[in-house]
Design an enzyme around this catalytic site. Sequence first.
Site, PDB file in Angstrom:
ATOM      1  CD  GLU A 190      -2.516   1.181   2.763  1.00 22.90           C
ATOM      2  OE1 GLU A 190      -3.539   1.866   2.853  1.00 22.90           O
ATOM      3  OE2 GLU A 190      -2.070   0.482   3.706  1.00 22.90           O
ATOM      4  CE  LYS A 211      -7.340   1.521   3.713  1.00 24.02           C
ATOM      5  NZ  LYS A 211      -6.150   2.055   4.425  1.00 24.02           N
ATOM      6  CB  CYS A 219      -4.401  -1.580   4.483  1.00 28.52           C
ATOM      7  SG  CYS A 219      -3.443  -1.606   6.039  1.00 28.52           S
TER       8      CYS A 219
END
Length: 259
Positions: free
Chosen positions: A44, A110, A144
């Site tokens: 990331e 995300k 994540c």
Amino acid sequence: MEDQLKIALIQSDLIWENPEANRNMFSEKIESISEILDIIVLPEMFTSGFTMNAKTLAEPMNGPTVNWMKTVAAKRHVALMGSIVISEDNNYYNRLLFVEPSGQIFYYDKRHTFTLVGENETYTAGTAKLIIQYKGWKLRPLICYDLRFPVWSRITEDYDVIFYVANWPKPRVSAWDTLLKARAIENMSYCIGVNRVGVDGVNSEYSGHSAAYDVLGNNMTNIEANKEAIEIVTLEKHHINAYRNKLKFLDDRDAFNLI
């Protein structure tokens, strides 16, 4: 359609808020790989570390990092995956890019921004799932903190591999290990997580624990914690099909819609 995918997981330290230096560093790591690969996975925010300094570091979709990814993908005949800070339509995104050798780009923003450190105050959350069709495989990329939310990760499109690119801190790495394995088991898919190592510019420490799990939750990798590493795994389509057809757990899954 290919029965196998060969994937490189690059677990690396990151140079804080220095995109050019990180691109050069990853170029060297990628050049060191002699095997023919299908996909290379980076962490990331691989050009900056997990920064909230988006105003300074954000790039457009035609910026230097996207162009670098296109160049690497074309040169190595490989798909390149990782997230960076993107500026678009007056918003900032923690955006995962999947760049094919042809130059075609797929992206995922995300969805679950990390409120504990104010990521939600800097970055606009995504709303759309992404399923990538690549070499006869269905790939689901996530980022994540998404790992903590099983409903968002839940298999509804029969994908074959779920990916998580991360800057997941060392103090909570046991959750990373446990949840990666759980996502593989509950979705009967391969699950790959690529996390960074080192200490970032705000003194958060990262221990890696990058890994690939098969559909039964077996760890296919042996990556040492706290060390930079490149691990190559080979995924096999018949492994997925054999266990899904034999065990049929997905036939009993719940149907639902996310609003």
